[in-house]
Design an enzyme around this catalytic site. Structure first.
Site, PDB file in Angstrom:
ATOM      1  N   ARG A  41       0.860  -1.188   0.000  1.00 49.28           N
ATOM      2  CA  ARG A  41       0.000   0.000   0.000  1.00 49.28           C
ATOM      3  C   ARG A  41       0.888   1.227   0.000  1.00 49.28           C
ATOM      4  NH1 ARG A  41      -2.408   3.253   4.054  1.00 49.28           N
ATOM      5  NH2 ARG A  41      -4.489   4.023   3.515  1.00 49.28           N
ATOM      6  N   ASP A  72      -5.310  -0.665  -4.368  1.00 45.38           N
ATOM      7  CA  ASP A  72      -5.887   0.235  -5.382  1.00 45.38           C
ATOM      8  C   ASP A  72      -5.410   0.015  -6.817  1.00 45.38           C
ATOM      9  OD1 ASP A  72      -7.026   1.428  -3.236  1.00 45.38           O
ATOM     10  OD2 ASP A  72      -5.972   3.348  -3.433  1.00 45.38           O
ATOM     11  N   THR A 136      -7.197   5.353  13.977  1.00 51.11           N
ATOM     12  CA  THR A 136      -5.777   5.133  13.764  1.00 51.11           C
ATOM     13  C   THR A 136      -5.194   6.326  13.027  1.00 51.11           C
ATOM     14  OG1 THR A 136      -4.190   3.754  12.572  1.00 51.11           O
ATOM     15  CG2 THR A 136      -6.431   3.772  11.711  1.00 51.11           C
ATOM     16  N   LYS A 139      -4.262   5.856   8.767  1.00 41.98           N
ATOM     17  CA  LYS A 139      -5.104   6.240   7.634  1.00 41.98           C
ATOM     18  C   LYS A 139      -5.866   7.487   8.026  1.00 41.98           C
ATOM     19  CE  LYS A 139      -8.924   4.287   4.866  1.00 41.98           C
ATOM     20  NZ  LYS A 139      -8.604   4.401   3.455  1.00 41.98           N
ATOM     21  N   VAL A 199      -1.026  -2.483  10.027  1.00 43.18           N
ATOM     22  CA  VAL A 199       0.006  -1.662   9.405  1.00 43.18           C
ATOM     23  C   VAL A 199       1.065  -1.337  10.451  1.00 43.18           C
ATOM     24  CG1 VAL A 199       0.542   0.397   8.064  1.00 43.18           C
ATOM     25  CG2 VAL A 199      -1.721  -0.637   7.842  1.00 43.18           C
ATOM     26  N   SER A 200       0.763  -0.337  11.284  1.00 39.25           N
ATOM     27  CA  SER A 200       1.821   0.218  12.141  1.00 39.25           C
ATOM     28  C   SER A 200       2.357  -0.769  13.168  1.00 39.25           C
ATOM     29  CB  SER A 200       1.327   1.496  12.825  1.00 39.25           C
ATOM     30  OG  SER A 200       0.150   1.238  13.558  1.00 39.25           O
ATOM     31  N   MET A 263     -16.579 -47.570  19.041  1.00 38.74           N
ATOM     32  CA  MET A 263     -15.368 -48.357  19.181  1.00 38.74           C
ATOM     33  C   MET A 263     -15.566 -49.602  18.327  1.00 38.74           C
ATOM     34  SD  MET A 263     -14.607 -46.040  21.341  1.00 38.74           S
ATOM     35  CE  MET A 263     -12.966 -46.414  21.907  1.00 38.74           C
ATOM     36  N   LYS A 339      -0.185 -38.378  15.104  1.00 35.39           N
ATOM     37  CA  LYS A 339       0.260 -37.919  16.425  1.00 35.39           C
ATOM     38  C   LYS A 339       1.080 -38.997  17.109  1.00 35.39           C
ATOM     39  CE  LYS A 339      -1.420 -38.365  20.430  1.00 35.39           C
ATOM     40  NZ  LYS A 339      -1.196 -39.749  20.901  1.00 35.39           N
ATOM     41  N   CYS A 419      -3.581 -41.723  23.880  1.00 31.11           N
ATOM     42  CA  CYS A 419      -4.502 -42.338  22.909  1.00 31.11           C
ATOM     43  C   CYS A 419      -5.815 -41.568  22.838  1.00 31.11           C
ATOM     44  CB  CYS A 419      -4.788 -43.790  23.293  1.00 31.11           C
ATOM     45  SG  CYS A 419      -3.313 -44.834  23.308  1.00 31.11           S
TER      46      CYS A 419
HETATM   47  N1  3NM Z   1      -7.557   0.810   6.060  1.00 28.43           N
HETATM   48  P1  3NM Z   1      -2.988   0.499  11.616  1.00 28.43           P
HETATM   49  S1  3NM Z   1      -7.685   1.480   8.493  1.00 28.43           S
HETATM   50  C1  3NM Z   1      -5.145   0.837   5.553  1.00 28.43           C
HETATM   51  O1  3NM Z   1     -10.580   1.134   7.865  1.00 28.43           O
HETATM   52  C2  3NM Z   1      -6.266   0.998   6.471  1.00 28.43           C
HETATM   53  O2  3NM Z   1     -10.292   0.616   5.801  1.00 28.43           O
HETATM   54  C3  3NM Z   1      -8.421   1.035   7.045  1.00 28.43           C
HETATM   55  O3  3NM Z   1      -3.425   0.897  10.170  1.00 28.43           O
HETATM   56  C4  3NM Z   1      -9.877   0.935   6.898  1.00 28.43           C
HETATM   57  O4  3NM Z   1      -2.916  -1.008  11.635  1.00 28.43           O
HETATM   58  C5  3NM Z   1      -6.150   1.359   7.798  1.00 28.43           C
HETATM   59  O5  3NM Z   1      -1.627   1.099  11.765  1.00 28.43           O
HETATM   60  C6  3NM Z   1      -4.909   1.622   8.541  1.00 28.43           C
HETATM   61  O6  3NM Z   1      -3.971   1.048  12.563  1.00 28.43           O
HETATM   62  C7  3NM Z   1      -4.676   0.627   9.633  1.00 28.43           C
HETATM   63 MG    MG Z   2      -8.059   2.402  -1.180  1.00 27.42          MG
END
Ligand code: 3NM
Ligand code: MG
Length: 493
Positions: A41, A72, A136, A139, A199-200, A263, A339, A419
Site C-alpha cells: 500500500r 488500489d 488510527t 489512515k 500496518v503500524s 469403538m 500424532k 490415545c
Molecule cells: N484501512 P494500523 S484502516 C489501511 O478502515 C487501512 O479501511 C483502514 O493501520 C480501513 O494497523 C487502515 O496502523 C490503517 O492502525 C490501519
Molecule cells: Mg483504497
C-alpha cells in the site's frame, strides 16, 4: 487452497511509520515471523517506483509462498503479475478490476457496513477487510469507527445473507495486545474473523518478526473456542480402531468433548461410518495379525469418502512388527493427522529408533527446535498435520508450526491419555474441516488446559483421582477458553 488470512500485513512507506528502515527488509522480517498475506500500500510513489518495489516484494513473498496484493492499483498488479489487489469503497469498481485481472486473481474489498459487505460479496470479492475497528493515525480519511461490535454485526449479516464462507480480516488500530479481545468480541455465533490486518503494529515495530510471531500465536489461539464449540454442536462420530487398554477411557473422552464414540475394530463397518460423517482413529497400540488388515481396509474406506483419519502409531519403534505395521499403513493411504511421541514420530520419519515401551517417557533426547524441525519435516513428507507430544507439544502442517505448553505431569502417569488425545483430534478434525491444523492445535490445547485445571483442584491427590476430574474439566471447558499457551514458531520458506 484458499489463502491463509491469519496475519495480513499492509505496508506503509511514510517516514512517520516506516522511519528510516527499508520497506523490503521489514516485509522480509515479517514473513520470517509468519505473515500470511502482504498488501503493498503506497499512496504517493510514482508509477515506475510502485512497479519496481512491487516486483521486489513479489520475489520475496513468492519465496515464502505468500500472496502479494496491491492496494488500489490494478494496473500495477497486472504489470507485476502478483496475486491480486485490494480495493476500497472509493476505488475502481470490483467488476471492472475483475475484468482487468482475470478470474484467477484475488480481489479484496474494504467494508464498514453490512450493506457494503454484502454488496462486495455479490460483486465477487474474494475476501473482505472490515473496519475501521479503532481510530488510527495510519489512515487519515477513515470514515466510520465501528469497533469489534460493528465487525460482529457485519459478520452476522454476512452469515444471514448466505456469505458465511467469505474470508474476513479486521483493520484499524489492531496490535498484538488487543488482537485477542478484538477477535473474541467480534465473533458472531456463526462466523468469526479469519485474521487481522495490521500496518503500524508491524511496520513501525523495532522487531517486525517478533510482533508477527506474537500476532500469529494469538490469532490461532483465538480460533480454538470455535473448534471446541463446533465439536459440541455437530457432535461428530469418532470411530476408534484402538487398543484394548483404552477403549473405555477413549469413549468417555469423546463424550466429554461432545463427540459420539464408536469403538469398532471390524473394518467392514468403516465405509458406512465414513458415510455418516465420522472421523477415524487408527491406533496401533495392540498389534494383532488381523489388526493391520482391518486398519488398511478402514483407511481405504475413509480416504475414499474424503473423511479425516488420525494415525496414532503407538509404540511404533518398539518392535520389528510395529515398525513394519506403521510403514505398511503409511504406504496404504493418507492421513489427516499423525500424532505420537518423539520415538513414534521419528519412526514415522523413517529413522530406526529403539523405543523401550509405549509410554511417552521412553526418549527425550531432542531439543524443542530439533523437535520443531522433525514435525515440520514429517508434515511435509506425509502432507498432513503432525503432532509431537511431550511436555512441550509441537504441531505443524509443514508451513505452520506452533508449540503448546499446556498440560500436566499427571497426563503421563495415567495410561491411555495420549490415545484419547487421538480420539479428541478425530472429533475436532471432523467438526472443523476447514483447517485440520487449527483443529489439531485446538484439541491439544483443550487437553492440556483441562489437565491443568483438573490438577489444580484441591481434592486431587494423584493420578487416580485426576482421571475423573480431567473428564469433568474436558466437559466443562467445551463452550469456551482463551487460555491456551500457543506460541507461533516459524513459517517455513
Ligand atoms: N484501512 P494500523 S484502516 C489501511 O478502515 C487501512 O479501511 C483502514 O493501520 C480501513 O494497523 C487502515 O496502523 C490503517 O492502525 C490501519
Ligand atoms: Mg483504497
Amino acid at each position: 487452497m484458499t489463502a491463509d488470512y491469519s496475519v495480513y500485513l499492509v505496508t506503509d512507506s511514510t517516514p512517520a511509520i516506516l522511519g528510516d528502515k527499508d520497506l523490503v527488509g521489514v516485509v522480509e522480517a515479517s514473513l520470517r515471523g509468519g505473515a500470511t498475506v502482504v498488501q503493498y500500500r503506497d499512496k504517493t510513489s510514482a508509477r515506475e517506483d510502485l512497479v519496481a518495489t512491487a516486483r521486489k516484494l513479489h520475489r520475496l513473498t513468492r519465496s515464502y509462498g505468500v500472496p502479494l496484493l496491491i492496494n488500489d492499483r490494478v494496473d500495477v498488479a497486472v504489470e507485476v503479475g502478483c496475486e491480486g489487489v485490494h480495493i476500497g469503497q472509493d476505488d475502481m469498481a470490483l467488476e471492472q478490476a475483475r475484468e482487468l485481472l482475470g478470474p484467477g486473481k484475488t480481489i479484496g474489498a474494504t467494508a464498514s457496513s453490512e450493506e457494503e459487505a454484502i454488496r462486495a460479496c455479490e460483486a465477487g470479492a474474494d475476501y473482505l477487510g472490515l473496519g475501521t475497528v479503532y481510530s488510527t493515525t495510519t489512515k487519515k480519511d477513515t470514515k466510520s469507527i465501528i469497533g469489534p461490535s460493528g465487525v460482529c454485526s457485519i459478520l452476522t449479516a454476512l452469515h444471514e445473507a448466505g456469505h458465511a464462507s467469505i474470508p474476513t480480516v479486521c483493520i484499524g488500530g489492531i496490535n498484538a495486545s488487543n488482537a485477542p479481545s478484538v477477535l473474541a468480541a467480534s465473533a458472531s455465533p456463526h462466523k468469526a474473523l479469519d485474521g487481522v490486518a495490521v500496518v503500524s503494529a508491524i511496520i513501525a515495530a523495532e522487531n517486525p518478526a517478533a510482533v508477527t510471531r506474537d500476532l500469529l500465536g494469538k490469532v490461532i489461539t483465538a480460533k480454538i473456542p470455535a473448534v471446541i464449540a463446533a465439536t459440541s454442536t455437530k457432535s461428530p462420530l469418532s470411530h476408534n480402531m484402538t487398543n484394548s487398554v483404552v477403549q473405555n477411557l477413549a469413549a468417555n473422552v469423546a463424550l466429554c468433548v461432545g463427540a459420539s464414540p464408536i469403538m469398532s475394530n471390524y473394518a467392514e463397518e468403516a465405509a458406512d461410518l465414513a458415510q455418516l460423517g465420522a472421523a477415524l482413529v487408527i491406533n496401533t497400540g495392540t498389534v494383532t495379525p488381523q489388526g493391520l488388515g482391518n486398519h488398511i481396509q478402514a483407511l481405504e474406506a475413509y480416504n475414499k469418502a474424503g473423511r479425516p483419519v488420525i494415525l496414532d502409531p503407538v509404540g511404533a519403534g518398539a518392535t520389528a512388527v510395529r515398525r513394519h505395521a506403521v510403514q505398511t499403513l503409511l504406504s496404504s493411504g493418507t492421513f489427516t493427522v499423525i500424532k505420537g511421541n518423539q520415538a513414534e514420530i521419528q519412526t514415522v520419519h523413517g529413522a530406526s529408533v529403539t523405543q523401550r515401551g509405549v509410554d511417552s517417557s521412553s526418549s527425550s533426547s531432542l531439543t524443542v527446535p530439533q523437535r520443531a524441525l522433525l514435525v515440520r519435516s514429517v508434515a511435509r513428507q506425509r502432507q498432513c498435520v503432525v503432532l509431537l507430544t511431550g511436555p512441550t507439544d509441537l504441531v505443524s502442517d509443514g508451513r505452520r508450526t506452533v508449540r503448546i505448553d499446556n498440560g500436566h505431569e499427571y497426563l503421563g502417569m495415567v495410561t491411555g491419555t495420549g490415545c484419547t488425545l487421538g480420539t479428541t483430534l478425530s472429533a475436532m478434525a471432523a467438526a472443523y474441516e476447514e483447517d485440520a491444523f487449527v483443529a489439531a492445535v485446538a484439541g491439544t490445547v483443550l487437553f492440556g488446559v483441562a489437565a491443568e485445571l483438573a490438577a489444580q483442584r484441591h481434592d486431587i491427590k494423584g493420578p487416580g483421582s485426576f482421571v475423573p476430574a480431567f473428564l469433568d474439566e474436558l466437559f466443562a471447558i467445551r463452550s469456551a477458553t482463551g487460555k491456551g499457551d500457543v506460541e507461533w514458531l516459524a513459517r517455513a520458506k
